[in-house]
Design a protein around this motif. Structure first.
Motif, PDB file in Angstrom:
ATOM      1  N   LEU A 903       0.856  -1.187   0.000  1.00 21.80           N
ATOM      2  CA  LEU A 903       0.000   0.000   0.000  1.00 21.80           C
ATOM      3  C   LEU A 903       0.892   1.236   0.000  1.00 21.80           C
ATOM      4  N   VAL A 904       0.712   2.082  -1.031  1.00 19.32           N
ATOM      5  CA  VAL A 904       1.477   3.326  -1.146  1.00 19.32           C
ATOM      6  C   VAL A 904       0.475   4.477  -1.230  1.00 19.32           C
ATOM      7  N   VAL A 905       0.597   5.423  -0.315  1.00 19.93           N
ATOM      8  CA  VAL A 905      -0.293   6.591  -0.305  1.00 19.93           C
ATOM      9  C   VAL A 905       0.579   7.837  -0.428  1.00 19.93           C
ATOM     10  N   THR A 906       0.319   8.643  -1.468  1.00 21.65           N
ATOM     11  CA  THR A 906       1.158   9.799  -1.762  1.00 21.65           C
ATOM     12  C   THR A 906       0.304  11.038  -2.026  1.00 21.65           C
ATOM     13  N   SER A 907       0.657  12.135  -1.379  1.00 22.61           N
ATOM     14  CA  SER A 907       0.076  13.457  -1.677  1.00 22.61           C
ATOM     15  C   SER A 907      -1.439  13.479  -1.545  1.00 22.61           C
ATOM     16  N   CYS A 908      -1.930  13.120  -0.376  1.00 24.33           N
ATOM     17  CA  CYS A 908      -3.360  13.209  -0.079  1.00 24.33           C
ATOM     18  C   CYS A 908      -3.507  14.251   1.040  1.00 24.33           C
ATOM     19  N   PRO A 909      -3.855  15.499   0.696  1.00 24.21           N
ATOM     20  CA  PRO A 909      -3.682  16.632   1.626  1.00 24.21           C
ATOM     21  C   PRO A 909      -4.595  16.634   2.843  1.00 24.21           C
ATOM     22  N   ILE A 910      -5.783  15.972   2.793  1.00 27.99           N
ATOM     23  CA  ILE A 910      -6.655  16.022   3.979  1.00 27.99           C
ATOM     24  C   ILE A 910      -6.787  14.645   4.644  1.00 27.99           C
ATOM     25  N   LEU A 911      -5.981  13.728   4.247  1.00 30.43           N
ATOM     26  CA  LEU A 911      -6.017  12.393   4.849  1.00 30.43           C
ATOM     27  C   LEU A 911      -5.638  12.472   6.325  1.00 30.43           C
ATOM     28  N   ARG A 912      -6.515  11.945   7.190  1.00 32.81           N
ATOM     29  CA  ARG A 912      -6.251  11.983   8.626  1.00 32.81           C
ATOM     30  C   ARG A 912      -6.105  10.583   9.227  1.00 32.81           C
ATOM     31  N   LYS A 913      -6.616   9.600   8.550  1.00 33.72           N
ATOM     32  CA  LYS A 913      -6.580   8.243   9.077  1.00 33.72           C
ATOM     33  C   LYS A 913      -6.337   7.289   7.909  1.00 33.72           C
ATOM     34  N   LYS A 928       4.348  -4.196   2.752  1.00 37.17           N
ATOM     35  CA  LYS A 928       4.991  -2.902   2.548  1.00 37.17           C
ATOM     36  C   LYS A 928       3.950  -1.796   2.673  1.00 37.17           C
ATOM     37  N   LEU A 929       4.264  -0.803   3.523  1.00 40.50           N
ATOM     38  CA  LEU A 929       3.373   0.334   3.731  1.00 40.50           C
ATOM     39  C   LEU A 929       4.188   1.608   3.578  1.00 40.50           C
ATOM     40  N   VAL A 930       3.785   2.434   2.603  1.00 40.09           N
ATOM     41  CA  VAL A 930       4.481   3.690   2.321  1.00 40.09           C
ATOM     42  C   VAL A 930       3.465   4.818   2.382  1.00 40.09           C
ATOM     43  N   ILE A 931       3.687   5.760   3.286  1.00 43.26           N
ATOM     44  CA  ILE A 931       2.822   6.936   3.397  1.00 43.26           C
ATOM     45  C   ILE A 931       3.727   8.161   3.261  1.00 43.26           C
ATOM     46  N   GLN A 932       3.416   9.042   2.303  1.00 40.46           N
ATOM     47  CA  GLN A 932       4.291  10.187   2.088  1.00 40.46           C
ATOM     48  C   GLN A 932       3.492  11.410   1.617  1.00 40.46           C
ATOM     49  N   TYR A 933       3.958  12.575   2.080  1.00 39.61           N
ATOM     50  CA  TYR A 933       3.391  13.859   1.668  1.00 39.61           C
ATOM     51  C   TYR A 933       1.896  13.952   1.975  1.00 39.61           C
TER      52      TYR A 933
END
Length: 1058
Positions: A903-913, A928-933
């Motif tokens: 799971l890769v999450v990139t550039s999600c400006p209002i993501l809180r959870k 694999k878990l990638v959270i960025q920006y």
């Protein structure tokens, strides 16, 4: 008075204890008086003794010590007797000591003589007791000799008796030790099995290509659920070196009761393997029936936790037949092999060893040739020599050993020239490699497989040979598939793929990314070229150097079956070479070749494959018409080629035509005569430059004549023009009944709908096995989601600018799709908004990007309990989703997301959870878990709502990457959770993250932490040694992730043909 008369007198008074005591004391006095006549210096002391004796006598006469008298008399008697026998005891002790020393020394000589044996525990105890006794005897002797120097005997009477008593006890002890030393059952036995027998192993520190596989094996050894581990790679890549370092590793000695090493290649039989194992276990096989050997070995190993290391396994071995029991106590088998099929049958996990990096190879070569490489002018030549070693440690060691004795640049140049001629010229030390490769070649048995292998040598060493293209060349030459005109092209591909898989399994070819391409290293290629030179039916001609511009002689053209001049900087060709035997001519990537002589193809009637990819030609000669048997024509990326001559239409046997990347406007009219064409790759191109060549009119009706076409790829360059003509084109494509592979773009979903309704190939879902559909966009963007997989995905959809009104058509397509890229959908709030969520069941990879209204990927609150969402999803990439609040919401059914790996999450400006507690339970396979920006994200795993509610963890999570999230405060509130598989942690740009939810115990497999030094130093730690535990695995940087510019997703791979 004599001693004898005195004793007699005492014995006659036994009826009177008091009298007896007095007589004894009187005797004691007289004895002292007699013995003290020698010295006058002790006269006063003697008088004192007399007075004391008289007082005692007086007391005795009064009867005060009547009972004590008898005991004292005995005491005096024994002391006098001991005093008299002291000298004799001293001599006896010396004699017995010599006997004991001799016995001990004889035994110790036996021990030294039998180095393969050890002593019994009884003997060890006896020996320690002997040594202590001899030390005591020596001490007693030394003290006696010292006191003996005193001249007075009287003052020594008591001490003499004490010494004599001690001597008697010492004699008894030593006599008993001599008796105990008669070991009737022997005192030597076989040595106990050592847990590990160390072997000589090269140091691999500083060579990550070798260290990484070793660490991977060690990690798998810690997993009690695994039994077999396979280390696979081509000959000389370093497998044995890795195994040697594994054998010697300190951790291995602690993990297993015994480590058994056996080299299998030289035995080739179960019997000899059994002998090696029995020898390691010190089992005597004499007299044991061959059928009972396995049972004997198994009985010995049943109670042990063993590690069996099998080096150079050439074929599958039934280990139970050998005697290796399937213990369930953590016992393991690790094997090395060049053959993948061996790993498939004997191992639960495969670790592939790749060649060294270029820098590693040069470093190793330098170390082995020592200072010679620093001599003037030698280093440039040395780098060329090192390159010839194919980054294989075995070759580097062998070649460096030969070159280290050369100390002049002329010798190095001569050596390099000879090395390039190997195996035609024998090179000392390389015989083993040649023999093994020849063995692998001979083992192919099938003559067609041998020719397929040799065909790979036509391409430069280690160049990427694209799988689809190579299979087409094999099929054109009749090496795979039925050669009749009725064969299906897909059948030839399937057969060719099996052959290719076999060649990679036996390490004659190296498998590339997702099997999109294969490679052949230089050593194997040289052997293949040498073999082909000995076989008239496989006569190859190739340049010896990648940059060679050597021109082939006329005689070379005449004799050759296959000619490869790839990347040779050719600028001209002979006018009309006699090539009556030529089957394949490969001239690709010669950009300076701008013209082909008009009569060049006159004598090439047997030619089957012509590859002119990437040449500078702007036209084809009229003699092309002579190639009546040609089956494969490759003109792709001939950027100056503007048209195909009419003669192309006369190539009636042509099966594959690739004209992508040319300036040819779509499909020329005369192609309709190619009735046997089965694979067509074209570009849709219209120039907007008025000075460019005029566009030819496009006649879409040509397509309907290509009735045998199975594979069609239309690469749209001029998208606006395509949108105007796509309906007519697809109407014709829809008439093709044999399509198995289609790559094309649909500007609108309505166009897609029309194609799906009318195409017989689409209606037969089992027939159309591979597609890449681009809906709402052109098809030149590389599919990013496909690069996440380790295997090839055949059914891909990129859906752009969609609306709810289009989704019904898309749902029908999704049901057949393996990978989806959803881009800029205008209405969708979550993936479950698709009318039929069941259509997502097949999806294995999904990229969602710039869908501005999407708030979550899956909302369990708006789904029935039995509704399954994305049960086969493995890869999920979320990019630039402006309204995304949470990735998954609510509780999902049991099978939903059960296979999610990345799971890769990139550039999600209002993501809180990221996800709720209910969803985490589904993600048991997440690795694999990638959270960025994501600037608003505060918490990765939400805290429990109720007291006592336990937050679930990720049992398989190996990599956690957190980048540029300024408000992130916690990864997980519950610090008691275990992270059993976590290996890698990266944290950059998260200043509010003040603590980590794990330590060395809860994340025992953590191997690497990458972060900013400032952040690391500011972390708060519990009052224990957690920081000190984790510090050694930290890689701390002064830079932020933005400054370091670390790419997370690769974008450097090329397209495969289809």
């Amino acid at each position: 008075m004599s001693h004898a008369s005195g004793l007699k007198r005492i014995n006659t008074r036994v009826d009177d204890p008091a009298a007896r005591t007095c007589e004894g004391l009187q005797l004691f006095k007289e004895q002292g008086e007699t013995e003290c006549q020698v010295s006058s210096t002790v006269e006063s002391q003697v008088q004192v003794n007399f007075l004391m004796a008289e007082n005692i006598v007086a007391s005795c006469l009064t009867g005060a010590v009547s009972q004590a008298g008898a005991d004292l008399t005995n005491y005096a008697t024994s002391k006098i007797s001991l005093s008299q026998s002291m000298e004799k005891n001293y001599e006896t002790l010396g004699s017995e000591v010599k006997k004991l020393q001799a016995l001990r020394d004889d035994y110790e000589r036996e021990v030294k003589k039998h180095k393969m044996k050890t002593t019994t525990s009884t003997y060890d105890v006896w020996l320690r007791t002997v040594n202590r006794a001899l030390d005591k005897a020596k001490d007693l002797e030394d003290r006696f000799k010292e006191d003996r120097k005193l001249s007075s005997r009287y003052i020594h009477v008591k001490r003499r008796s004490s010494y004599s008593g001690k001597l008697e006890k010492m004699i008894e002890e030593i006599v008993k030790l001599v008796e105990d030393g008669k070991f009737l059952g022997g005192f030597l036995v076989d040595k106990p099995l050592e847990p590990v027998l160390k072997v000589s192993a090269p140091d691999i520190k500083g060579f990550p290509s070798l260290q990484r596989p070793l660490e991977q094996v060690l990690e798998l050894l810690r997993n009690d659920k695994l039994k077999g581990i396979g280390i696979c790679g081509t000959l000389g890549v370093g497998k044995t070196t890795i195994m040697q370092n594994l054998n010697n590793h300190d951790e291995v000695a602690k993990m297993f009761d015994i480590v058994i090493w056996a080299n299998v290649s030289s035995e080739r039989s179960e019997e000899k393997l059994q002998e090696d194992i029995a020898r390691r276990l010190k089992l005597k096989l004499e007299g044991i029936h061959p059928e009972d050997v396995a049972r004997t070995i198994a009985e010995e190993l049943n109670s042990r936790k063993y590690l069996l290391l099998l080096d150079e396994v050439l074929d599958s071995i039934d280990l139970e037949d050998v005697g290796i029991p399937p213990n369930k106590n953590g016992s393991k088998v690790v094997l090395t092999t060049e053959f993948r099929h061996v790993c498939s049958s004997m191992a639960d996990r495969l670790i592939e060893v790749r060649p060294l990096s270029t820098n590693e190879a040069w470093k190793m070569f330098q170390q082995m040739v020592t200072d010679v490489v620093d001599l003037p002018d030698i280093e440039p030549v040395a780098q060329l020599v090192a390159k010839e070693c194919d980054r294989l440690p075995l070759l580097i060691k062998t070649v460096a050993g030969a070159f280290k004795l050369k100390d002049s640049v002329s010798e190095w140049r001569k050596g390099l020239k000879d090395l390039r001629k190997w195996p035609e010229i024998e090179i000392p030390g390389l015989t083993e490699l040649h023999s093994f490769l020849k063995f692998c070649y001979d083992q192919l048995k099938d003559d067609q497989k041998r020719k397929c292998f040799l065909y790979g040598a036509l391409y430069p060493a280690e160049s990427k040979i694209y799988t689809d293209y190579l299979l087409e060349c094999w099929a054109a030459e009749g090496l795979v598939g039925n050669v009749s005109g009725k064969r299906r092209f897909q059948d030839a591909r399937d057969e060719g793929y099996d052959t290719l898989k076999y060649l990679t399994n036996v390490s004659l070819l190296e498998k590339g990314e997702r099997m999109i391409y294969v490679q052949m290293n230089n050593s194997i290629r040289q052997v293949a070229l040498y073999i082909s030179s000995q076989d008239p039916d496989c006569k190859f001609l190739t340049g010896m150097s990648e940059n060679s511009s050597d021109f082939l002689e006329e005689n070379d053209w005449q004799q050759a079956k296959r000619i490869s001049m790839i990347d040779k900087k050719l600028s001209e060709l002979p006018e009309s070479p006699n090539c009556s035997m030529l089957l394949s001519l490969l001239l690709q990537r010669n950009s300076n070749l701008t013209e082909i002589p008009q009569s060049f193809f006159e004598s090439m009637k047997t030619l089957l494959v012509l590859d002119l990819y990437g040449t500078g030609i702007d036209s084809l000669p009229s003699s092309l018409v002579k190639l009546t048997g040609l089956k494969g024509l490759y003109l792709n990326n001939c950027i100056h080629l503007t048209e195909l001559p009419p003669e192309v239409g006369e190539l009636h046997c042509l099966e594959v035509l690739d004209i992508r990347g040319c300036r040819i406007s779509f499909i020329p009219f005369h192609i309709k005569k190619l009735v046997n064409l089965k694979c067509l790759r074209v570009s849709y191109y219209k120039s907007s430059n008025p000075n460019d060549c005029p566009d030819m009119e496009i006649d879409c009706n040509v397509i309907q004549f290509l009735v045998k076409l199975e594979e069609l790829m239309i690469d749209v360059v001029s998208y606006d023009h395509w949108c105007n003509e796509v309906v007519d084109v697809l109407r014709q494509v829809g008439t093709l009944e044999n399509l198995t592979t289609l790559r094309i773009c649909f500007p609108k979903s309505e166009v897609l709908k029309g194609f799906m309704q009318h195409s017989p190939s689409w209606k037969d879902r089992q027939q159309l096995t591979s597609f890449r559909f681009f809906v709402g966009c052109q098809n030149r963007k590389r599919p990013q989601i496909l690069e996440c997989f380790k295997y090839k995905i055949n059914r891909y959809l990129r859906y752009c600018l969609g609306k709810h009104s289009d989704d019904s058509t898309i749902c029908d397509l999704l049901a057949e799709t393996d990978a989806l890229e959803l881009i800029e959908h205008k209405d969708i709030l979550s993936l479950t908004d698709f009318e039929d969520a069941a259509s997502l069941k097949r999806i294995r990879g999904c990229l969602v990007e710039r869908c501005s209204k999407m708030t979550t990927i899956a909302d369990g609150n708006n789904m029935t309990e039995d509704r399954v969402i994305l049960p086969n999803l493995e890869q999920l990439l979320l990019v630039n989703l402006q309204s995304l609040q949470t990735v998954f919401w609510g509780s999902l059914s049991t099978r939903s997301l059960s296979k999610l790996h990345t799971l890769v999450v990139t550039s999600c400006p209002i993501l809180r959870k990221i996800f709720s507690l209910g969803v985490i339970q589904q993600l048991s396979k997440l690795c694999k878990l990638v959270i960025q920006y994501c600037p608003q994200l505060e918490e990765l795993i939400e805290k429990p709502y109720r007291a006592g509610q336990v937050s679930p963890a990720f049992p398989c999570l190996e990599t956690l990457i957190l980048i540029e999230m300024p408000k992130l405060r916690t990864i997980c509130v519950d610090k008691s959770l275990a992270w059993p598989c976590l290996k890698e942690l990266q944290v950059y740009g998260c200043p509010e993250l003040k603590s980590l939810p794990f330590d060395k115990d809860s994340a025992a497999n953590l191997k690497s932490i990458e972060a900013e030094r400032v952040w690391w130093e500011a972390l708060s730690w519990p009052p224990n040694v957690v920081k000190e535990q984790l510090q050694p695995i930290c890689n701390l940087s002064q830079l932020s992730i933005v400054q370091a510019a670390m790419p997370l997703i690769r974008t450097d791979l090329k397209y495969e043909c289809i």
